[in-house]
Design an enzyme around this catalytic site. Sequence first.
Site, mmCIF file in Angstrom:
data_model
loop_
_atom_site.group_PDB
_atom_site.id
_atom_site.type_symbol
_atom_site.label_atom_id
_atom_site.label_comp_id
_atom_site.label_asym_id
_atom_site.label_seq_id
_atom_site.Cartn_x
_atom_site.Cartn_y
_atom_site.Cartn_z
ATOM 1 N N SER A 1 11.061 -14.502 3.286
ATOM 2 C CA SER A 1 9.861 -14.870 4.047
ATOM 3 C C SER A 1 9.086 -13.610 4.418
ATOM 4 O O SER A 1 9.312 -12.555 3.823
ATOM 5 C CB SER A 1 10.264 -15.665 5.299
ATOM 6 O OG SER A 1 9.123 -16.234 5.896
ATOM 7 N N ASN A 2 8.168 -13.721 5.362
ATOM 8 C CA ASN A 2 7.409 -12.548 5.803
ATOM 9 C C ASN A 2 7.106 -12.668 7.299
ATOM 10 O O ASN A 2 7.501 -13.639 7.940
ATOM 11 C CB ASN A 2 6.124 -12.409 4.982
ATOM 12 C CG ASN A 2 5.269 -13.652 5.086
ATOM 13 O OD1 ASN A 2 4.811 -14.024 6.152
ATOM 14 N ND2 ASN A 2 5.071 -14.345 3.954
#
Length: 409
Positions: free
Chosen positions: A215-216
């Site tokens: 993810s980020n």
Amino acid sequence: MRGKNIIIGICGGIAAYKIPQLVRLLKKRGASVRVALTDAGARFVSELALATVSEEPIYRSIFPQTESEGVDFTSHISLGEWADALVIAPATANTLARLSAGLCDDMLAAIFLTLRPGKPVLIFPAMDGQMFLSPSVQRNIATLAAQGCSIINPESGELASGLCGIGRMPAPEAILLALEEALHEADKCSPLYSKRVVITAGPTREKIDGVRFISNYSSGKMGFAIARAAAKRGSIVTLIAGPVHLPTPPGVERVDVESTAEMNAAAEKFFSNCDLFIGAAAVSDYRPAAPYEGKMKKDEEHIELTLVKNPDILAGFGRQKSASQLAVGFALETRTGLESARKKLTEKNLDLIAFNFFDRKTCGFDVDTNILTLIGSDGIVTELPQLTKDAAAEKLLEAIEHLCLKNGL
Ligand code: C5P
């Protein structure tokens, strides 16, 4: 009223005692209320009562009362930007004169000047009947009306002086009704009123195994601010949100998703019948080719993860959009990435792209402010300063409104 930001200016008239009730009514309907109180107003209604019902500090002077309050001399500007409407009730002869002359000697007068164009100003004069009918007051009222303010004439009845005649401020319920109507009319003025707007927001998660993902740092704050700003304009908003911890803005339909594939599937359902698609999500570009069932063991010294490309949701919309649909995207780049943003604008067939960079302090992911440069497909570039994400969303929607008008939408 839900989600609306209202400033109430209170001047020194006996009717000021009714305003805490108006604040209550507005809050009950979901509005945020801030109060600008003149010095004379403070003699009729207590600051504490107003602060209690509005749950906000009360604004009096443009200058801090004491040195220790800090040196923020710009709150009149942020308040003017924040407000969706300004209600001045009761409006005294003195304040009508100050406003019509453009004076700026307290917070109320300053907000009157910094309010954004097109935002309704409702003025409720209340005073002795003879004062109200005096040529000077009538001249000031005429000046303010000519500037676009809505003047709501006082009612007739018993006055504080014991006399009977014109001069009474309408009841809080009547003020509320007038404000609701004015806001409704103002909303209809936006080309985004009743348009179907779809916004993607937040990060996506791509499963590595049953407990791990790629993810980020995206918080979703920018996309949620845009959804809030669009709903306030009367758009029919669908917010397709990745995993974020944010409350749904009032009046917005929210679809929660996790992966890019899910976000894409949710978005595609709206492709053919939305008027505006805004890709504000920080979509994962790749996903593990074959997510492991269960939890991967750590027996190996090295593991290799094969990633495959995710669909580009916004580009998908850009490819199939009709002439009456608008596509807007974001390009999170390094500080010097303006050219790369321009390339994305063309490649994804967008009408507008908001270029931003990340420094993890003032702009980009997971912070409350952003610095956007808006690039239109017509070549117009607008550099915005560092703004709160709510204010940046307002500016972005203003640019989209211009595009709508330009394209006859
Ligand atoms: O990742 P990229 O810089 O290409 O993102 C630019 C725009 O495209 C953003 O608005 C983003 O939300 C959108 N996008 C998307 N689907 C992807 C990648 C990006 O909708 N797979």
